[in-house]
Scaffold this motif. Structure first.
Motif, PDB file in Angstrom:
ATOM      1  N   TRP A  24       0.825  -1.212   0.000  1.00  0.00           N
ATOM      2  CA  TRP A  24       0.000   0.000   0.000  1.00  0.00           C
ATOM      3  C   TRP A  24       0.854   1.256   0.000  1.00  0.00           C
ATOM      4  O   TRP A  24       0.491   2.262  -0.625  1.00  0.00           O
ATOM      5  CB  TRP A  24      -0.966  -0.003   1.185  1.00  0.00           C
ATOM      6  CG  TRP A  24      -2.048  -1.015   1.039  1.00  0.00           C
ATOM      7  CD1 TRP A  24      -2.261  -2.124   1.792  1.00  0.00           C
ATOM      8  CD2 TRP A  24      -3.063  -1.034   0.025  1.00  0.00           C
ATOM      9  NE1 TRP A  24      -3.342  -2.835   1.324  1.00  0.00           N
ATOM     10  CE2 TRP A  24      -3.861  -2.184   0.244  1.00  0.00           C
ATOM     11  CE3 TRP A  24      -3.381  -0.195  -1.046  1.00  0.00           C
ATOM     12  CZ2 TRP A  24      -4.941  -2.516  -0.569  1.00  0.00           C
ATOM     13  CZ3 TRP A  24      -4.456  -0.520  -1.858  1.00  0.00           C
ATOM     14  CH2 TRP A  24      -5.227  -1.654  -1.615  1.00  0.00           C
ATOM     15  N   LEU A 147     -11.852   0.362  -5.687  1.00  0.00           N
ATOM     16  CA  LEU A 147     -10.637  -0.341  -6.117  1.00  0.00           C
ATOM     17  C   LEU A 147      -9.936  -1.014  -4.936  1.00  0.00           C
ATOM     18  O   LEU A 147      -9.446  -2.142  -5.054  1.00  0.00           O
ATOM     19  CB  LEU A 147      -9.690   0.630  -6.805  1.00  0.00           C
ATOM     20  CG  LEU A 147     -10.125   1.120  -8.195  1.00  0.00           C
ATOM     21  CD1 LEU A 147      -9.178   2.203  -8.700  1.00  0.00           C
ATOM     22  CD2 LEU A 147     -10.172  -0.039  -9.187  1.00  0.00           C
ATOM     23  N   THR A 151      -9.395  -4.983  -4.431  1.00  0.00           N
ATOM     24  CA  THR A 151      -8.029  -5.483  -4.255  1.00  0.00           C
ATOM     25  C   THR A 151      -7.924  -6.341  -3.002  1.00  0.00           C
ATOM     26  O   THR A 151      -7.333  -7.423  -3.019  1.00  0.00           O
ATOM     27  CB  THR A 151      -7.041  -4.318  -4.176  1.00  0.00           C
ATOM     28  OG1 THR A 151      -7.104  -3.558  -5.385  1.00  0.00           O
ATOM     29  CG2 THR A 151      -5.622  -4.818  -3.966  1.00  0.00           C
ATOM     30  N   TYR A 155      -7.150 -10.327  -2.853  1.00  0.00           N
ATOM     31  CA  TYR A 155      -5.985 -10.779  -2.083  1.00  0.00           C
ATOM     32  C   TYR A 155      -6.386 -11.820  -1.050  1.00  0.00           C
ATOM     33  O   TYR A 155      -5.716 -12.858  -0.898  1.00  0.00           O
ATOM     34  CB  TYR A 155      -5.338  -9.573  -1.419  1.00  0.00           C
ATOM     35  CG  TYR A 155      -4.311  -9.913  -0.363  1.00  0.00           C
ATOM     36  CD1 TYR A 155      -3.072 -10.434  -0.723  1.00  0.00           C
ATOM     37  CD2 TYR A 155      -4.580  -9.705   0.979  1.00  0.00           C
ATOM     38  CE1 TYR A 155      -2.124 -10.736   0.246  1.00  0.00           C
ATOM     39  CE2 TYR A 155      -3.641 -10.005   1.951  1.00  0.00           C
ATOM     40  CZ  TYR A 155      -2.424 -10.526   1.583  1.00  0.00           C
ATOM     41  OH  TYR A 155      -1.493 -10.834   2.545  1.00  0.00           O
TER      42      TYR A 155
END
Length: 295
Positions: A24, A147, A151, A155
């Motif tokens: 991140w 988004l 994500t 994951y």
């Protein structure tokens, strides 16, 4: 059996927090840097002389809010209210409300940081007309929120597949089941395209984790889509006992019970592990142990 995939997964777990944080930081950092450069070039192309530090402050203030506040909050929120095919309609209003709250926190935080940065340069920061700018920022934040949620969901899906995801055996399309469905004796585990069965007798304990329950089998966790109460109803009550709102333990794995001054207890396992036991379940567990249940 310990496989190369299991070893690689366990190795990754030691670096998981650093890997996630690094991902991140990299994403937000690259995005902020690119946006800063683009902002400077756009304004110079328009003939405006903008100090380089101003776009840097704009992007840095936003990036700090995302990294320090918003992304951790989204991670906790999506873990508590995950989106699945059977839950997305129920959770969608929560996500809509969360996106608006997130945008308000984002704008308030980054404006405060910009005001401080500009004040350090002897200047005043002007955010512009709040209704118009809030609407503009919300559109951008909604896109970023979506988004990030996608994500994180992707994951976690890949992580469960790498770890190995358990599920109950299905009722056969034809003929009677070969073993009890309501009291399962085995669980099917899917891991990296492979499938294998885990005996219920090999489960050492279970822990609630959001919409999943982690089944601990020979030192490895396999997440099962269920609530802790739901799986408690399915497993053999002669072998398993609830000891906490988040834990169920196999009686034959209990080595001793350590009473605490608070009224709670610690359950020491034969492999050296320790699980919490709430005062609500402490006496019931002791009675089961003293009565020799599960032998």
């Amino acid at each position: 059996m310990t496989t190369p995939a299991t070893l690689s997964y366990r190795s990754y777990l030691r670096w998981r927090r650093w890997s996630e944080a690094g991902f991140w930081v990299l994403v937000v950092g690259v995005n902020g840097t690119v946006n800063s450069v683009v902002a400077v070039l756009d304004r110079r192309r328009q003939g405006a002389q903008v100090p380089v530090w101003e776009p840097a402050v704009w992007e840095a203030s936003s990036a700090l809010m995302w990294l320090l506040v918003l992304i951790p909050a989204i991670a906790a929120f999506t873990a508590r209210f995950p989106l699945h095919w059977d839950t997305w309609r129920r959770h969608l209003p929560l996500y809509a409300a969360a996106s608006m709250a997130l945008s308000l926190v984002h704008v308030a935080g980054m404006v405060a940081l910009r005001v401080l940065a500009y004040a350090s340069q002897g200047m005043e920061y002007d955010f512009g007309p709040w209704p118009r700018e809030l609407a503009y920022e919300y559109i951008k934040d909604l896109r970023s929120f979506a988004l990030i949620v996608l994500t994180m969901a992707g994951y976690r899906f890949l992580l469960r597949r790498w770890q190995g995801e358990a599920r109950l055996l299905d009722v056969p399309d034809e003929g009677p089941p070969l073993e009890p469905v309501e009291r399962p004796e085995r669980f099917l585990v899917r891991k990296l395209g492979r499938e294998f069965l885990v005996s219920a007798r090999d489960i050492e304990w279970m822990q609630a984790a959001g919409n999943y329950v982690n089944l601990r089998v020979r030192g490895h966790d396999y997440p099962l889509r269920s609530t802790i109460a739901g799986i408690q109803e399915r497993v053999d009550p002669r072998r398993f006992v609830r000891i906490h709102r988040s834990y169920i333990v196999a009686l034959d794995q209990v080595a001793s019970i350590e009473a605490l001054d608070t009224g709670d207890a610690r359950v020491h396992l034969k492999d050296g592990g320790v699980l919490p036991c709430s005062r609500r379940h402490r006496q019931g567990l002791r009675e089961r142990i003293d009565g020799g249940a599960g032998g």
